[in-house]
Write an enzyme that holds these catalytic residues in place. Structure first.
Site, PDB file in Angstrom:
ATOM      1  CB  THR A  10      48.717 -47.967  84.194  1.00  0.00           C
ATOM      2  OG1 THR A  10      49.538 -47.752  83.039  1.00  0.00           O
ATOM      3  CG2 THR A  10      47.718 -49.072  83.881  1.00  0.00           C
ATOM      4  CG  PHE A  49      46.542 -51.643  87.589  1.00  0.00           C
ATOM      5  CD1 PHE A  49      46.835 -52.852  86.974  1.00  0.00           C
ATOM      6  CD2 PHE A  49      47.465 -50.615  87.514  1.00  0.00           C
ATOM      7  CE1 PHE A  49      48.032 -53.023  86.286  1.00  0.00           C
ATOM      8  CE2 PHE A  49      48.662 -50.774  86.834  1.00  0.00           C
ATOM      9  CZ  PHE A  49      48.944 -51.982  86.217  1.00  0.00           C
TER      10      PHE A  49
END
Length: 318
Positions: free
Chosen positions: A218, A220
């Protein structure tokens, strides 16, 4: 310095109230750059308050510590909008939100909030995501009838969950689901969350690495009220723009980058929220807004767009 080419008419209102201080963080007007996040991370004895979405033990909590270091003090907020509002209002120093997952794709709500708030993207980090199935101690896989978690985590673990044959229920957070199981003593219910949440809430790990694609990351992005200072090394710039609703409009904008040898890293579209079936475009490309080629490209984009805003230039780590 080219920091904004904002020239949209009738810009939509904010969905969350923004303070006057937040509005002054606009990229318009050639504002001077503030301290970089890397400076804050390196300041000895300084506690950095960083907002993230979810409960303690969530992947956002882990990402805050990985990016900002041991001086960070993660501050949990229930929604992405709450994170943006906390940064804009000065309740925290920075925010960290997920913008895309290597398996499930972009997080649309975050993209929409980037346009609505006058904040800067000041950095990025890619966090490996290892989803686990957590439950109260003493249970087996066969005991689990329902699984709860954030929709993104459920989507990333869909193959495992289909094979398990359980009811899948979306919740607001991964670690929040684990916390709910502990606080409500929910037997026969499991959460998809990280190993840190299992340790924090005293849960048993029934299965590890349940994400469909094992190499699952992921991305960020860090949010601040001031732009990041220029740093040595590769940089990335994020912008949002709208084009006239006519043939070739987007093609001409992309040509501005191509003519200068600027590598486009990502292109994302979202509804404009002003006219039905019209869109705004989010672009990530190589280079810093202060680089001559990027400055020239941003100036030329003003000819082909109805709205263009630099969301941030920052060190490229992904």
């Amino acid at each position: 310095m080219v920091q904004s080419l904002e020239h949209e008419q009738n810009r939509p209102p904010l969905e969350e109230p923004a303070t006057p201080a937040a509005r002054t963080a606009s990229v318009a007007g050639g504002r001077q750059e503030g301290p970089a996040t890397t400076d804050a991370r390196g300041s000895e004895g300084l506690t950095i308050r960083v907002a993230f979405q979810g409960e303690r033990g969530a992947f956002g909590d882990e990402a805050v510590r990985a990016y900002f270091g041991p001086a960070s003090e993660p501050q949990p907020y229930r929604s992405f909008a709450d994170v943006f509002h906390a940064v804009a209002a000065g309740a925290v120093d920075y925010g960290l939100v997920p913008v895309e997952n290597s398996q499930a794709g972009s997080i649309n709500e975050v993209y929409d909030l980037l346009r609505q708030y006058d904040l800067f993207v000041i950095g990025e980090i890619s966090l490996p995501v290892n989803h686990c199935l957590l439950c109260l101690p003493g249970q087996q896989l066969s005991d689990i009838k329902r699984v709860i978690s954030h929709p993104q985590a459920l989507a990333q673990s869909d193959a495992f969950l289909r094979e398990l044959g359980v009811e899948v229920v979306a919740s607001y957070d991964t670690a929040g689901s684990a916390k709910m199981i502990r606080e409500q003593n929910l037997r026969g219910v499991a959460a998809v969350a990280g190993a840190a949440a299992a340790e924090l809430y005293g849960l048993q790990i029934l299965a590890e690495g349940i994400q469909t694609i094992k190499d699952n990351h992921t991305r960020f992005i860090a949010l601040g009220r001031d732009p990041a200072s220029r740093r040595e090394g590769p940089a990335k710039t994020m912008i949002v723009m709208a084009t006239p609703h006519q043939p070739g409009a987007l093609y001409r904008c992309l040509g501005v980058l191509a003519e200068r040898g600027i590598n486009l890293l990502k292109l994302e579209s979202r509804p404009s929220r002003q006219r039905v079936w019209e869109y705004v475009f989010y672009l990530d490309f190589e280079g810093h807004r202060d680089d001559p080629a990027v400055r020239s490209a941003l100036a030329d984009l003003a000819q082909y767009t109805t709205f263009c805003k630099v969301l941030g230039s920052f060190p490229r780590r992904i």
